[in-house]
Each structure stands twice: as structure tokens, then as C-alpha cells.
Scaffold this motif. Structure first.
Motif, PDB file in Angstrom:
ATOM      1  N   GLU A 156     -10.342 105.066 -36.034  1.00  0.00           N
ATOM      2  CA  GLU A 156      -9.783 104.118 -37.589  1.00  0.00           C
ATOM      3  C   GLU A 156      -8.729 104.805 -38.158  1.00  0.00           C
ATOM      4  O   GLU A 156      -7.842 104.165 -38.388  1.00  0.00           O
ATOM      5  CB  GLU A 156     -11.149 103.934 -38.373  1.00  0.00           C
ATOM      6  CG  GLU A 156     -12.205 103.290 -37.497  1.00  0.00           C
ATOM      7  CD  GLU A 156     -12.230 101.760 -37.540  1.00  0.00           C
ATOM      8  OE1 GLU A 156     -11.102 101.411 -38.230  1.00  0.00           O
ATOM      9  OE2 GLU A 156     -12.815 100.928 -36.886  1.00  0.00           O
ATOM     10  N   GLU A 157      -8.793 105.933 -38.461  1.00  0.00           N
ATOM     11  CA  GLU A 157      -7.797 106.824 -39.206  1.00  0.00           C
ATOM     12  C   GLU A 157      -6.427 106.542 -38.648  1.00  0.00           C
ATOM     13  O   GLU A 157      -5.416 106.264 -39.126  1.00  0.00           O
ATOM     14  CB  GLU A 157      -8.211 108.184 -39.545  1.00  0.00           C
ATOM     15  CG  GLU A 157      -6.853 108.934 -39.882  1.00  0.00           C
ATOM     16  CD  GLU A 157      -6.435 108.514 -41.089  1.00  0.00           C
ATOM     17  OE1 GLU A 157      -6.953 108.030 -42.097  1.00  0.00           O
ATOM     18  OE2 GLU A 157      -4.958 108.899 -41.542  1.00  0.00           O
ATOM     19  N   ALA A 158      -6.441 106.586 -37.037  1.00  0.00           N
ATOM     20  CA  ALA A 158      -5.086 106.489 -36.204  1.00  0.00           C
ATOM     21  C   ALA A 158      -4.862 105.079 -36.125  1.00  0.00           C
ATOM     22  O   ALA A 158      -3.651 105.016 -35.452  1.00  0.00           O
ATOM     23  CB  ALA A 158      -5.497 107.207 -35.044  1.00  0.00           C
ATOM     24  N   ALA A 159      -5.764 104.115 -36.728  1.00  0.00           N
ATOM     25  CA  ALA A 159      -5.529 102.489 -36.355  1.00  0.00           C
ATOM     26  C   ALA A 159      -5.182 102.385 -35.001  1.00  0.00           C
ATOM     27  O   ALA A 159      -4.163 101.732 -34.464  1.00  0.00           O
ATOM     28  CB  ALA A 159      -4.370 102.147 -37.267  1.00  0.00           C
ATOM     29  N   GLY A 164      -1.526 112.265 -33.824  1.00  0.00           N
ATOM     30  CA  GLY A 164      -1.282 113.097 -34.936  1.00  0.00           C
ATOM     31  C   GLY A 164      -2.461 113.493 -35.741  1.00  0.00           C
ATOM     32  O   GLY A 164      -2.365 113.810 -36.692  1.00  0.00           O
ATOM     33  N   LEU A 165      -3.589 113.967 -34.876  1.00  0.00           N
ATOM     34  CA  LEU A 165      -4.907 114.151 -35.652  1.00  0.00           C
ATOM     35  C   LEU A 165      -5.346 115.455 -35.356  1.00  0.00           C
ATOM     36  O   LEU A 165      -6.203 116.204 -35.564  1.00  0.00           O
ATOM     37  CB  LEU A 165      -6.016 113.073 -35.458  1.00  0.00           C
ATOM     38  CG  LEU A 165      -5.855 111.673 -36.181  1.00  0.00           C
ATOM     39  CD1 LEU A 165      -7.048 111.040 -35.736  1.00  0.00           C
ATOM     40  CD2 LEU A 165      -5.915 111.981 -37.674  1.00  0.00           C
ATOM     41  N   ALA A 166      -4.137 116.081 -34.693  1.00  0.00           N
ATOM     42  CA  ALA A 166      -4.272 117.737 -34.425  1.00  0.00           C
ATOM     43  C   ALA A 166      -2.890 118.259 -34.315  1.00  0.00           C
ATOM     44  O   ALA A 166      -1.870 117.517 -33.633  1.00  0.00           O
ATOM     45  CB  ALA A 166      -5.317 117.832 -33.286  1.00  0.00           C
ATOM     46  N   VAL A 210      -6.935 122.766 -41.868  1.00  0.00           N
ATOM     47  CA  VAL A 210      -5.799 123.797 -41.354  1.00  0.00           C
ATOM     48  C   VAL A 210      -4.464 123.567 -41.925  1.00  0.00           C
ATOM     49  O   VAL A 210      -3.379 123.492 -41.594  1.00  0.00           O
ATOM     50  CB  VAL A 210      -5.633 123.420 -39.659  1.00  0.00           C
ATOM     51  CG1 VAL A 210      -7.101 123.839 -39.007  1.00  0.00           C
ATOM     52  CG2 VAL A 210      -5.577 122.082 -39.538  1.00  0.00           C
ATOM     53  N   GLY A 211      -4.435 123.350 -43.544  1.00  0.00           N
ATOM     54  CA  GLY A 211      -3.082 123.454 -44.047  1.00  0.00           C
ATOM     55  C   GLY A 211      -2.993 122.154 -44.673  1.00  0.00           C
ATOM     56  O   GLY A 211      -3.772 121.146 -45.295  1.00  0.00           O
ATOM     57  N   SER A 256      -6.482 116.686 -39.924  1.00  0.00           N
ATOM     58  CA  SER A 256      -7.012 116.670 -38.453  1.00  0.00           C
ATOM     59  C   SER A 256      -8.182 116.029 -38.557  1.00  0.00           C
ATOM     60  O   SER A 256      -8.660 115.676 -39.520  1.00  0.00           O
ATOM     61  CB  SER A 256      -6.923 118.019 -38.032  1.00  0.00           C
ATOM     62  OG  SER A 256      -8.132 118.569 -38.690  1.00  0.00           O
ATOM     63  N   TYR A 257      -8.666 115.716 -37.362  1.00  0.00           N
ATOM     64  CA  TYR A 257      -9.926 115.164 -37.063  1.00  0.00           C
ATOM     65  C   TYR A 257     -10.906 115.956 -37.570  1.00  0.00           C
ATOM     66  O   TYR A 257     -12.361 115.472 -37.929  1.00  0.00           O
ATOM     67  CB  TYR A 257     -10.306 114.703 -35.621  1.00  0.00           C
ATOM     68  CG  TYR A 257     -10.216 115.974 -34.528  1.00  0.00           C
ATOM     69  CD1 TYR A 257     -11.045 117.068 -34.506  1.00  0.00           C
ATOM     70  CD2 TYR A 257      -8.968 115.969 -33.849  1.00  0.00           C
ATOM     71  CE1 TYR A 257     -10.913 117.862 -33.591  1.00  0.00           C
ATOM     72  CE2 TYR A 257      -8.995 116.990 -32.865  1.00  0.00           C
ATOM     73  CZ  TYR A 257      -9.996 118.081 -32.697  1.00  0.00           C
ATOM     74  OH  TYR A 257      -9.753 119.229 -31.936  1.00  0.00           O
TER      75      TYR A 257
END
Lengths: 235, 235
Positions: free
Chosen positions: A23-26, A82-84, A160-161, A165-166
Motif C-alpha cells: 500500500e505504501e508503495a502504491a 524504495g522501501l529498503a 535506519v536514518g 523502510s518496510y
């Protein structure tokens, strides 16, 4: 390519960590077991001869690939959406954190199922009380303390900054779930986890997550899932 | 580069899956916590500010990298030492199987610790009996049945075909451990897992594994580890 997610249709469960990432990544995906005859299709995939049959849901079909184990699915999706991070060391680190969340989530599950997944809660109520006490005395502080410390040291708003991320999405879900299952205990515990609460609130405000949580795609918490509200355990 | 493995010095535990991979690969490594002041060094790494501090042992130092979570360490080692395929899909599949073994191993552990890792076995003996019964009735057949089926369908002598992978080494360890912990139950159960027994025997005959098992580097099974022999649970 449309992803096919396979998971038990009536619960958030372990599928939810994958849903939040999609969902976040659509990402384009279908929650197969929630469609007509979808659960039967899921069972057929698990019983299939040859190939890579998963031991249990959730699993994700991505073209010809069938990937099982929640953390493994997120590992696959992470770098594609783009989640890691993409660099190997950072990718392994994020995966390691997800595996630690998986350990935490299993211990949360075991508060109501200390005698194992093959018996009903009703058959293990007194054992569940003992395990829940241990969980809140020892395990919840240990796991949340670890993530609090990482959030403090991360040098950014996420685990992680600066980049989401997931793992952040999964930590959001853990806070949501603990609040649902143990509202009284969490009310007293929350002062100990300011970093996680802050992260939780920021995730909840993200446009795609906000739209998802308000949609029918988000299944409500219930007493068949991992996070269950039993008054007697929330003393 | 000499790897540094960090794990509790007195037990095989989860560190053993990593040790077996390092030994089969004839990799240069040091089992740090078994050296003088090694356990203190391990604790310092976990408490280190910044970097990627692991939640718990085992973890592996590989140059500047510090990698935690057993399956994650094996994922890292696998493709570097010919213990896993290099292609992405096959690599994810092997990792998925290792994560399923991790789930199985945790359920084996929980037979003697159903109320969680923070209490002694002596404080949960009656619960352990119940969980052990459930484990042997439901869970052991389910997990081993899955791996038996994969071995039948693999088209080779190993879990993913003709080539050895770290999953085969881990399955060897699971059979070893179940035999140690539950000699009577296993004696009755073994006719149901011919594929796993055959795999176990072939792994035990591999030169590097054979030498390792005969060496002092192999810690003996004991009642502080994951596989524990308690007569009352082996009814």
C-alpha cells in the motif's frame, strides 16, 4: 505486473506487514483469498506438486516467482519499491531488523497461545495468563527497548536514518496491534516508548497509509488474528 | 578475512546452524565467545552505540559487517561459499526454507519453554508436557512432512536438487537434535521421515562435517540448549 498476495482472508495476521508495504508503495496487487474462490486457490498453491510450495501463508506471486515467509517477501519488495536500501550491507541490516520484529510478533502471538497453534485459546487460558505476565515484565521491555535505542541513534526520523523502510511500517503495525490487544497495559507502558509512538504517528499520517487504513482493504483487528483483545490478559 | 562468530559459548543453540555452514565451507573463523574474555567482547558488541548492534546472538563479523539473525547470516554466507544458489529466485527459495526451519526450531525450543524464555524449565514443567504432546501430535508431523515432500520432489539428493545448500546442513542438525532430546519418540517417529534420515546420514559422512563432529569445536548437546533431553517429556 500485478502482484498476487495470498493470505487468510479474515485477519490482518502476518499478511498485514506485506499489505502495508504494498500500500505504501502504491503497488498493483490483488488480495487473492479475499476474492471468490480465492482461499481454495491459495490451498491449491500450497499443495502444488513441484515448484516452490510455501509452508504457510502469507506468500506473494510476482510473475513466475512464488515467495513465502513474511520477512522474505519484504526483502524482495523492499529494494524494488524504495522501501529498503539497495546496498548489500544496509539491505541485510534492514532484513535483520525485520526478522527481529518477526520474533517479537511471535512472542506477542504466544501470549494467547503458549501451548502452541494447534489448540484453542479456551484450552490454554491459565497458561496464557502466565505467559502474558512474563511477556510484559520481560520481553516487551526488551524488544521495544532495542527499537527505541535504534530510533534514538538512527540520525533521522526512521529506523535506519532519514529514509522510510518496510521496518518502519512493521513497527507501526506492532504499536497498533499492542494498543488493540492490551489497551490498559499499553496506556501504562507508552511513556517508555516515545520514539516508537512518534514513528507510529508519522506513519499513520502518510497519504497512502492513511487512505489504506480508511479503506475496506484494511481488515479490522479481531480475535482470530495475532493481536487479540482478551480482557483477562489485559489486567 | 577471518570471520568472527559470536554466540553463547556453552551451547550449540542457533549458533550451530552457522557453525555447520562455516565448517562445511572450510571457512577461516574464530568462535569468539569460546576464547578468553570472548563473552565480554560479545556483550560489548551488542551494547555498542551506533552501527548495527544485533538484538541477540548469533552474529557474524565479516570485515566491517556485523550480521545478526541466523537465517540472515546463512543468506550472507550461502552465495559466498557455494552453499546456496546464486540466482535471485533460487536464493530467495533457499532462504525461505531456512526461515521455515527457524520456525520449526523455535517450536522445538518451546516444548520445554512454553511460558517463554524468561522462566526456568523447572517453573513450567506441566505446561511443557502439554506443549510437547501437541508438538508431537500436530507440529512435528506437519513440519517434517513438508520437508519430506520437498526431498521427494527435489529431483536430487538435496533439498533443492543436486547441489548441497545450508538448508541441508540445518536439517541434519534438526534430526540430530530431535534424536538427542526425544530418543524414544524419535525411535517411533523415524519410519515417517525416510528422506530426512537419508539426508542426515549423507551429511554426517561429508568429510568436513565428519571432522567437525569429531572435534572439540562441536559442543555436546546439553540441557541449556534448544534440544534438551528431559525424560518426562520423552514419554
Amino acid at each position: 505486473m500485478r502482484y498476487e498476495l495470498y493470505y487468510w482472508p479474515g485477519i490482518q495476521g502476518r499478511g498485514e506487514y506485506v499489505r502495508l508495504a504494498l500500500e505504501e508503495a502504491a503497488a498493483d496487487y490483488i488480495d487473492v483469498a479475499r476474492t471468490e474462490r480465492g482461499t481454495a486457490a491459495m490451498m491449491r498453491m500450497m499443495e502444488a506438486k513441484g515448484g516452490t510450495p510455501p509452508f504457510a501463508p502469507p506468500f506473494l506471486k510476482a510473475g513466475k516467482l512464488v515467495i513465502g515467509q513474511t520477512a522474505n517477501i519484504l526483502f524482495y519488495l523492499g529494494s524494488r519499491h524504495g522501501l529498503a536500501p539497495k546496498a548489500e550491507a544496509a539491505k541485510l541490516w534492514v532484513h535483520q531488523l525485520q526478522l527481529t520484529i518477526a520474533d517479537f510478533v511471535l512472542e506477542i502471538h504466544d501470549t494467547h497461545h503458549p501451548l502452541g497453534p494447534s489448540l484453542y485459546y479456551e484450552d490454554q487460558k491459565s497458561e496464557a495468563k502466565k505467559r502474558t505476565t512474563e511477556f510484559w515484565n520481560e520481553r516487551a521491555p526488551k524488544f521495544t527497548g532495542y527499537f527505541e535505542r535504534l530510533l534514538e541513534e538512527s540520525g533521522g526520523a526512521h529506523i535506519v536514518g532519514r529514509k522510510l523502510s518496510y521496518v518502519d511500517l512493521s513497527l507501526f503495525q506492532v504499536v497498533e496491534g499492542l494498543r488493540y490487544a492490551f489497551p490498559k497495559r499499553m496506556a501504562a507502558f507508552e511513556r517508555r516508548i516515545p520514539g516508537l509512538l512518534d514513528l507510529h504517528d508519522r506513519i499513520a499520517r502518510r497519504a497512502n497509509i492513511k487512505a489504506y487504513l480508511a479503506s475496506e482493504r484494511r481488515i479490522a483487528f479481531n480475535e482470530d488474528g495475532i493481536f487479540r483483545h482478551y480482557k483477562e490478559l489485559d489486567a
